[in-house]
Design a protein around this motif. Structure first.
Motif, PDB file in Angstrom:
ATOM      1  N   ALA A   1      -0.997  -7.320 106.627  1.00  0.00           N
ATOM      2  CA  ALA A   1      -0.245  -8.566 106.821  1.00  0.00           C
ATOM      3  C   ALA A   1       1.170  -8.303 107.311  1.00  0.00           C
ATOM      4  O   ALA A   1       1.838  -9.218 107.810  1.00  0.00           O
ATOM      5  N   GLY A   2       1.656  -7.058 107.182  1.00  0.00           N
ATOM      6  CA  GLY A   2       3.021  -6.732 107.558  1.00  0.00           C
ATOM      7  C   GLY A   2       3.219  -6.394 109.023  1.00  0.00           C
ATOM      8  O   GLY A   2       4.302  -5.951 109.401  1.00  0.00           O
ATOM      9  N   ARG A   3       2.203  -6.622 109.858  1.00  0.00           N
ATOM     10  CA  ARG A   3       2.380  -6.407 111.296  1.00  0.00           C
ATOM     11  C   ARG A   3       3.347  -7.446 111.864  1.00  0.00           C
ATOM     12  O   ARG A   3       3.343  -8.605 111.461  1.00  0.00           O
ATOM     13  N   ARG A   4       4.165  -7.028 112.796  1.00  0.00           N
ATOM     14  CA  ARG A   4       5.285  -7.838 113.269  1.00  0.00           C
ATOM     15  C   ARG A   4       4.863  -9.239 113.720  1.00  0.00           C
ATOM     16  O   ARG A   4       5.484 -10.235 113.324  1.00  0.00           O
ATOM     17  N   GLU A   5       3.844  -9.350 114.518  1.00  0.00           N
ATOM     18  CA  GLU A   5       3.444 -10.663 115.016  1.00  0.00           C
ATOM     19  C   GLU A   5       2.892 -11.544 113.898  1.00  0.00           C
ATOM     20  O   GLU A   5       3.107 -12.757 113.900  1.00  0.00           O
ATOM     21  N   GLU A   6       2.190 -10.934 112.943  1.00  0.00           N
ATOM     22  CA  GLU A   6       1.691 -11.696 111.801  1.00  0.00           C
ATOM     23  C   GLU A   6       2.851 -12.203 110.944  1.00  0.00           C
ATOM     24  O   GLU A   6       2.847 -13.337 110.466  1.00  0.00           O
ATOM     25  N   VAL A   7       3.835 -11.348 110.755  1.00  0.00           N
ATOM     26  CA  VAL A   7       4.997 -11.722 109.950  1.00  0.00           C
ATOM     27  C   VAL A   7       5.732 -12.909 110.566  1.00  0.00           C
ATOM     28  O   VAL A   7       6.179 -13.824 109.859  1.00  0.00           O
ATOM     29  N   LYS A   8       5.869 -12.930 111.874  1.00  0.00           N
ATOM     30  CA  LYS A   8       6.545 -14.057 112.527  1.00  0.00           C
ATOM     31  C   LYS A   8       5.806 -15.359 112.266  1.00  0.00           C
ATOM     32  O   LYS A   8       6.429 -16.412 112.024  1.00  0.00           O
ATOM     33  N   LYS A   9       4.473 -15.328 112.299  1.00  0.00           N
ATOM     34  CA  LYS A   9       3.680 -16.526 112.015  1.00  0.00           C
ATOM     35  C   LYS A   9       3.861 -16.958 110.557  1.00  0.00           C
ATOM     36  O   LYS A   9       3.993 -18.152 110.262  1.00  0.00           O
ATOM     37  N   GLN A  10       3.851 -15.997 109.664  1.00  0.00           N
ATOM     38  CA  GLN A  10       4.016 -16.307 108.240  1.00  0.00           C
ATOM     39  C   GLN A  10       5.383 -16.926 107.972  1.00  0.00           C
ATOM     40  O   GLN A  10       5.509 -17.890 107.200  1.00  0.00           O
ATOM     41  N   ALA A  11       6.413 -16.389 108.624  1.00  0.00           N
ATOM     42  CA  ALA A  11       7.765 -16.912 108.437  1.00  0.00           C
ATOM     43  C   ALA A  11       7.860 -18.359 108.910  1.00  0.00           C
ATOM     44  O   ALA A  11       8.493 -19.201 108.244  1.00  0.00           O
ATOM     45  N   ALA A  12       7.240 -18.678 110.038  1.00  0.00           N
ATOM     46  CA  ALA A  12       7.267 -20.049 110.537  1.00  0.00           C
ATOM     47  C   ALA A  12       6.557 -20.992 109.572  1.00  0.00           C
ATOM     48  O   ALA A  12       7.024 -22.115 109.307  1.00  0.00           O
ATOM     49  N   ALA A  13       5.428 -20.547 109.032  1.00  0.00           N
ATOM     50  CA  ALA A  13       4.690 -21.382 108.079  1.00  0.00           C
ATOM     51  C   ALA A  13       5.496 -21.586 106.794  1.00  0.00           C
ATOM     52  O   ALA A  13       5.541 -22.692 106.234  1.00  0.00           O
ATOM     53  N   LEU A  14       6.151 -20.523 106.322  1.00  0.00           N
ATOM     54  CA  LEU A  14       6.954 -20.641 105.106  1.00  0.00           C
ATOM     55  C   LEU A  14       8.142 -21.580 105.308  1.00  0.00           C
ATOM     56  O   LEU A  14       8.481 -22.369 104.412  1.00  0.00           O
ATOM     57  N   ARG A  15       8.766 -21.527 106.466  1.00  0.00           N
ATOM     58  CA  ARG A  15       9.913 -22.420 106.709  1.00  0.00           C
ATOM     59  C   ARG A  15       9.484 -23.877 106.681  1.00  0.00           C
ATOM     60  O   ARG A  15      10.188 -24.732 106.134  1.00  0.00           O
ATOM     61  N   ALA A  16       8.314 -24.179 107.254  1.00  0.00           N
ATOM     62  CA  ALA A  16       7.817 -25.553 107.238  1.00  0.00           C
ATOM     63  C   ALA A  16       7.569 -26.024 105.808  1.00  0.00           C
ATOM     64  O   ALA A  16       7.850 -27.178 105.461  1.00  0.00           O
TER      65      ALA A  16
ATOM     66  N   ASP B   1      17.516  -4.327 106.809  1.00  0.00           N
ATOM     67  CA  ASP B   1      16.938  -5.659 106.646  1.00  0.00           C
ATOM     68  C   ASP B   1      17.135  -6.532 107.886  1.00  0.00           C
ATOM     69  O   ASP B   1      16.999  -7.755 107.818  1.00  0.00           O
ATOM     70  N   ARG B   2      17.462  -5.900 109.011  1.00  0.00           N
ATOM     71  CA  ARG B   2      17.803  -6.665 110.216  1.00  0.00           C
ATOM     72  C   ARG B   2      16.685  -7.633 110.629  1.00  0.00           C
ATOM     73  O   ARG B   2      16.952  -8.778 110.985  1.00  0.00           O
ATOM     74  N   PHE B   3      15.431  -7.179 110.577  1.00  0.00           N
ATOM     75  CA  PHE B   3      14.332  -8.028 111.009  1.00  0.00           C
ATOM     76  C   PHE B   3      14.196  -9.254 110.098  1.00  0.00           C
ATOM     77  O   PHE B   3      13.935 -10.363 110.563  1.00  0.00           O
ATOM     78  N   GLY B   4      14.412  -9.060 108.796  1.00  0.00           N
ATOM     79  CA  GLY B   4      14.345 -10.182 107.872  1.00  0.00           C
ATOM     80  C   GLY B   4      15.400 -11.231 108.175  1.00  0.00           C
ATOM     81  O   GLY B   4      15.127 -12.437 108.154  1.00  0.00           O
ATOM     82  N   TRP B   5      16.608 -10.779 108.489  1.00  0.00           N
ATOM     83  CA  TRP B   5      17.675 -11.728 108.817  1.00  0.00           C
ATOM     84  C   TRP B   5      17.420 -12.396 110.163  1.00  0.00           C
ATOM     85  O   TRP B   5      17.761 -13.564 110.368  1.00  0.00           O
ATOM     86  N   GLN B   6      16.775 -11.661 111.056  1.00  0.00           N
ATOM     87  CA  GLN B   6      16.387 -12.270 112.328  1.00  0.00           C
ATOM     88  C   GLN B   6      15.372 -13.390 112.098  1.00  0.00           C
ATOM     89  O   GLN B   6      15.463 -14.463 112.722  1.00  0.00           O
ATOM     90  N   LEU B   7      14.414 -13.146 111.194  1.00  0.00           N
ATOM     91  CA  LEU B   7      13.418 -14.174 110.886  1.00  0.00           C
ATOM     92  C   LEU B   7      14.088 -15.430 110.323  1.00  0.00           C
ATOM     93  O   LEU B   7      13.723 -16.552 110.689  1.00  0.00           O
ATOM     94  N   ARG B   8      15.057 -15.239 109.437  1.00  0.00           N
ATOM     95  CA  ARG B   8      15.751 -16.393 108.871  1.00  0.00           C
ATOM     96  C   ARG B   8      16.534 -17.138 109.946  1.00  0.00           C
ATOM     97  O   ARG B   8      16.514 -18.373 110.012  1.00  0.00           O
ATOM     98  N   GLY B   9      17.228 -16.395 110.790  1.00  0.00           N
ATOM     99  CA  GLY B   9      17.983 -17.033 111.865  1.00  0.00           C
ATOM    100  C   GLY B   9      17.080 -17.783 112.824  1.00  0.00           C
ATOM    101  O   GLY B   9      17.388 -18.915 113.239  1.00  0.00           O
ATOM    102  N   ASP B  10      15.943 -17.184 113.187  1.00  0.00           N
ATOM    103  CA  ASP B  10      14.996 -17.840 114.089  1.00  0.00           C
ATOM    104  C   ASP B  10      14.424 -19.112 113.461  1.00  0.00           C
ATOM    105  O   ASP B  10      14.032 -20.039 114.174  1.00  0.00           O
ATOM    106  N   ALA B  11      14.371 -19.143 112.129  1.00  0.00           N
ATOM    107  CA  ALA B  11      13.852 -20.316 111.427  1.00  0.00           C
ATOM    108  C   ALA B  11      14.894 -21.430 111.293  1.00  0.00           C
ATOM    109  O   ALA B  11      14.599 -22.504 110.755  1.00  0.00           O
ATOM    110  N   GLY B  12      16.111 -21.163 111.751  1.00  0.00           N
ATOM    111  CA  GLY B  12      17.151 -22.181 111.690  1.00  0.00           C
ATOM    112  C   GLY B  12      18.024 -22.127 110.459  1.00  0.00           C
ATOM    113  O   GLY B  12      18.806 -23.051 110.208  1.00  0.00           O
ATOM    114  N   VAL B  13      17.915 -21.046 109.689  1.00  0.00           N
ATOM    115  CA  VAL B  13      18.743 -20.898 108.496  1.00  0.00           C
ATOM    116  C   VAL B  13      20.157 -20.502 108.925  1.00  0.00           C
ATOM    117  O   VAL B  13      20.345 -19.551 109.691  1.00  0.00           O
TER     118      VAL B  13
END
Length: 413
Positions: A93-108, A148-160
């Motif tokens: 589940a930790g593959r980059r493209e899967e993680v991006k999908k999971q992050a979008a679902a979690l933000r919603a 943790d750069r990728f994690g912060w990128q995910l948050r920023g991409d989610a609009g946080v």
């Protein structure tokens, strides 16, 4: 009649939203409301929690975790044969493209938490338990932050919205923190509760005042006729129902199997320590991002929470993991004394319901569309409950869900 199985935050939120829509609802649980995982969490309402547990490269950390029994995540070797299929799914589940999908679902799911919580709590007299003061992450080096750069990128991409703080700004924001922290990230949109267990209990009491019922019993099965629910069976008898919600947290899988469904649900055994009358506490909930623990100022003291142990539902707690949090808290907050009297400490262990991709299950049962699943929120049960409860009501009442539920289907496994 709708039966909600589970009196944690997700179950009570589901019951309240259904009740508000005009349904008669009964909640069934063998324990009092808010006494399970909902009692012992860090109390945070973090709409920003879009970063899954499994991230790219996490596989390199597993051997180190297994060798450190007091680290952020521990795996009991005796439980490893049982855990291995779940752990394999977790790593995949930790593959980059899967993680991006999971992050979008979690933000919603998590983004609207505080507005939905306020609607849910209207009239429940719980305003004194809810704070909207933000949440702080802290680091001791530029290298740790970069990790943790990728994690912060995910948050920023989610609009946080993120406020980046240097050492001086951190000390200005919260002088109680150790000056060894060199970098911080403040997320102003987040909130917390000063007593998560009491919050769930008071919401449950509000549910009862509005005509709901809570039945102390263990749900043991379902009676179906032609694919439709007739009743829920309990150890104390049968409860007639034409719809039901399974929100039993880490104990949900046994009920799923009765309905012919299965998901790779595991329990993360989370620990916390409460320090009564603390000499020091943070201004807002503060996460040591490298140590993977959170300190939260609460009504009855300072809560240190965060370590995870994968060891199933049956093995005895390892209280050394809880006590390790005390030393971590003393390093974060130099104002805490080196020795804290035992009578000032309260240790706790509970079972978080965890799925490999960090997404809960919010879906209908395969054999019976009258039964809705709502479990598996892992570290975001308190945060995810207000929206999850609303989505549960949407499914049972036949309304269009507020968000896309495809990422939360139980068949994704």
């Amino acid at each position: 009649m709708t039966v909600v199985i589970g009196a944690g935050m997700v179950g009570i939120a589901s019951a309240l939203w259904l009740q508000r829509a005009g349904r008669k609802v009964i909640v069934i649980d063998s324990h009092p409301p808010g006494t399970g995982a909902s009692h012992g969490n860090a109390g945070c309402f973090n709409g920003s929690s879009v970063v899954p547990m499994s991230m790219p490269g996490i596989w390199t950390s597993v051997p180190r975790w297994m060798l450190d029994p007091l680290g952020p995540l521990s795996i009991r070797l005796a439980y490893m044969p049982t855990l291995f299929p779940w752990l394999w799914r977790f790593l995949r589940a930790g593959r980059r493209e899967e993680v991006k999908k999971q992050a979008a679902a979690l933000r919603a799911l998590l983004g609207p938490t505080l507005p939905y919580l306020k609607q849910l709590a209207a009239g429940a007299d719980v305003d004194d338990l809810i704070r909207e003061q933000g949440h702080l992450y802290v680091y001791r080096s530029e290298k740790a932050l970069a990790g943790d750069r990728f994690g912060w990128q995910l948050r920023g991409d989610a609009g946080v919205q993120l406020d980046w703080l240097d050492r001086r700004q951190l000390q200005d924001f919260d002088p109680a923190l150790s000056p060894s922290y060199t970098h911080g990230v403040l997320i102003r949109e987040n909130g917390h509760t000063t007593d998560p267990g009491d919050l769930v209990l008071r919401l449950a009491e509000h549910f009862v005042r509005q005509g709901g019922a809570i039945h102390r019993a263990k749900a043991t099965g379902f009676r179906l006729d032609g694919g439709h629910l007739q009743s829920v069976e309990t150890e104390d008898g049968v409860v007639p129902a034409n719809s039901a919600v399974i929100a039993a947290g880490a104990h949900s899988n046994a009920l799923l199997k009765m309905l012919g469904d299965w998901v790779p649900l595991e329990t993360e055994r989370g620990y916390h320590v409460m320090i009564n009358d603390p000499e020091s506490q943070p201004r807002v909930p503060t996460c040591d991002a490298s140590g993977k623990f959170v300190t939260t100022p609460m009504k009855h003291g300072l809560r240190l929470a965060g370590t995870v142990e994968l060891a199933g539902l049956e093995l005895a707690p390892d209280w050394k993991r809880a006590r390790a949090l005390i030393k971590l808290g003393q390093k974060m907050l130099p104002g805490l004394p080196a020795c804290i009297a035992e009578e000032r400490l309260v240790l706790w262990m509970g079972h978080r319901p965890s799925l490999p991709d960090s997404l809960p299950v919010i879906d209908r049962a395969s054999r019976c569309p009258d039964i809705v699943y709502a479990f598996g929120h892992g570290h975001v049960g308190m945060t995810g409950a207000p929206m999850t409860g609303h989505l549960v009501a949407d499914l049972i009442l036949g309304r269009p869900p507020k968000i896309d539920l495809a990422p939360f289907r139980h068949t994704r496994f």
